[in-house]
Design an enzyme around this catalytic site. Structure first.
Site, PDB file in Angstrom:
ATOM      1  CB  CYS A  24       2.760  -1.947 -11.689  1.00  0.00           C
ATOM      2  SG  CYS A  24       4.638  -1.378 -10.626  1.00  0.00           S
ATOM      3  CE1 TYR A  30       7.295  -6.110  -2.704  1.00  0.00           C
ATOM      4  CE2 TYR A  30       9.518  -6.790  -2.939  1.00  0.00           C
ATOM      5  CZ  TYR A  30       8.641  -5.781  -2.705  1.00  0.00           C
ATOM      6  OH  TYR A  30       9.011  -5.066  -2.592  1.00  0.00           O
ATOM      7  CB  CYS A  31       3.760  -7.400  -6.335  1.00  0.00           C
ATOM      8  SG  CYS A  31       1.700  -6.055  -6.987  1.00  0.00           S
ATOM      9  CB  SER A 129       7.278   1.476  -2.993  1.00  0.00           C
ATOM     10  OG  SER A 129       5.884   1.534  -3.288  1.00  0.00           O
ATOM     11  CB  CYS A 261      -7.193  -0.868   9.770  1.00  0.00           C
ATOM     12  SG  CYS A 261      -5.874  -1.841   8.661  1.00  0.00           S
ATOM     13  CG  ASP A 283      -4.914  -2.486  -0.566  1.00  0.00           C
ATOM     14  OD1 ASP A 283      -5.742  -3.164  -1.884  1.00  0.00           O
ATOM     15  OD2 ASP A 283      -4.333  -2.098  -0.428  1.00  0.00           O
ATOM     16  CB  CYS A 336      -5.173  -8.551  10.125  1.00  0.00           C
ATOM     17  SG  CYS A 336      -5.917  -8.353   7.593  1.00  0.00           S
TER      18      CYS A 336
END
Length: 420
Positions: A24, A30-31, A129, A261, A283, A336
């Site tokens: 990236c 914070y990724c 984003s 989801c 993910d 989740c």
């Protein structure tokens, strides 16, 4: 942006490909996935062999509709030639009359005229984003040298608009913007961003094996944020901005299933693929404990019937007793699995509620009456469309057209007097 879905003998299958893995060009602190600090170095792309094998197999079970999702890292680092190869292989292996769609999540900084033309030509849906106005965005979304990304992102959005590319905005909710819901909603409206998604800021890596996901904002902060955002979204019962969280709530109020989801009864079958072809079910679970195989060496059938996959799919329906008796269970279905605390024993599995349970209960109770108004307005539009197109409405004791399962006279018939 979630994985696209196709339907096969295995049911609906979502596909999300981490196009260049963690590479990236931004260093967002914070990724939850990329760890390169905005300095990707050499770019490892999906190999031609793995890419072609997967697309060929995937198209063979597409059933007339094939949807691909490309993420990262920053997927545009793969280069335009890579994506030209993608659409070429899709066309090569698609059965006749197959509808092909592609979605791509990007930080937007690399979008130029050439990219925008390509996205327009092949009808890519782009997720951009952006954490809000410059003074918010540029605190956390920075390059490896610390420079803010706001102006580069907005320039990319201008190119998307110039070429009529459909896009939406993804905003991470963190310490710097969780108390600024009103400002964010006004920012979206000011810049005519009609499609918006919120993601609470994670404080864990997808590659970690610890089951319980931690977050940088508290349940109370997120609940207050959602309530404040709802006040702006409501618009006297006629929302003009599509906010994914509220859209999913609304789906339930109009007797449809939520598409996100987190708020569905079960996790959808999804293949999350790393750049090297390694496959995972979600993910948030990109670690060896949940690896189900590799699309370069394993067949899709073997991946989808993996014992690891079967065990993963048992997580979502395993609920805490508080969830089972909760009045809002049909809205969140326990949230989740990655956001729950788990204890796995030989005889029994213990599970806590979702980290954001308090947030969800807060917004569901706060928005209920007004969400019923929005749902009523949606149903009025459905009735108007029925009448306009000459479709026959059910008799009073017939099943209502809205999908509630109730008799027409007990459901939508009273709305007829308000339909123009």
């Amino acid at each position: 942006m979630t994985a696209g879905c196709i339907t096969s003998a295995h049911g609906k299958i979502g596909v999300m490909w981490k196009t260049v893995s963690e590479a990236c060009n931004l260093a967002c602190d914070y990724c939850y996935y990329s760890r390169c600090g905005g300095k990707p170095g050499s770019i490892d792309r999906i190999s031609d062999t793995v890419l072609e094998k997967f697309i060929k197999e995937y198209m063979a079970i597409s059933g007339g509709a094939a949807q691909f999702t490309w993420q990262g890292g920053e997927p545009l680092l793969a280069g335009l030639d890579f994506f030209k190869k993608v659409v070429s292989l899709q066309a090569k292996y698609a059965p006749p009359n197959t509808i092909i769609s592609n979605s791509l999540q990007t930080n937007g900084t690399l979008i130029n005229e050439e990219w925008a033309k390509f996205f327009n030509e092949y009808r890519f849906l782009i997720g951009v984003s952006l954490d809000g106005p410059q003074e918010i965005n540029d605190v956390r979304r920075v390059t490896g040298s610390g420079a803010g990304s706001y102006h580069s992102v907005m320039r990319g959005i201008d190119y998307l608009r110039k070429y009529g590319v459909e896009f939406n905005i993804l905003t991470v909710i963190h310490e710097n913007n969780v108390g600024k819901a009103k400002e964010l909603m006004q920012f979206y409206q000011e810049h005519d961003f009609p499609f918006v998604q919120f993601i609470p800021c994670m404080n864990f890596q997808a590659q970690e094996t610890d089951m319980a996901g931690k977050y940088r904002i508290s349940p109370a902060e997120y609940g207050n944020f959602l309530c404040d955002a709802f006040d702006e979204w409501y618009n006297d019962g006629e929302p003009t901005t599509s906010v994914r969280f509220f859209d999913n709530m609304l789906q339930v109020y109009v007797h449809r299933e939520a598409e996100l989801c987190i708020h569905r009864k079960s996790c959808p079958k999804t293949l999350v693929l790393e750049q090297n072809g390694d496959a995972y079910p979600c993910d948030f679970f990109i670690n060896d404990a949940y690896k189900i195989g590799n699309v370069g060496t394993d067949s899709l059938k073997d991946l989808l019937t993996s014992p690891v996959y079967r065990e993963f799919l048992k997580l979502k329906p395993t609920l805490n007793d508080r969830c089972k008796s909760c009045e809002f269970i049909d809205l969140c279905h326990g949230g989740c699995p990655r956001s729950r605390n788990w204890s796995f024993g030989e005889k029994e599995t213990q599970v806590d509620v979702d980290y954001f349970c308090q947030s969800y209960q807060q917004i569901y109770a706060y928005a209920n009456k007004r969400m019923e108004v929005v749902a009523g307005n949606v149903k009025k539009k459905w009735l108007h469309e029925y009448i306009r197109t000459g479709l026959k409405l059910p008799k009073r004791n017939g099943v209502c057209v809205c999908g509630s399962g109730k008799k027409f006279k007990k459901c939508c018939e009273p709305l007829l007097s308000t339909v123009g």
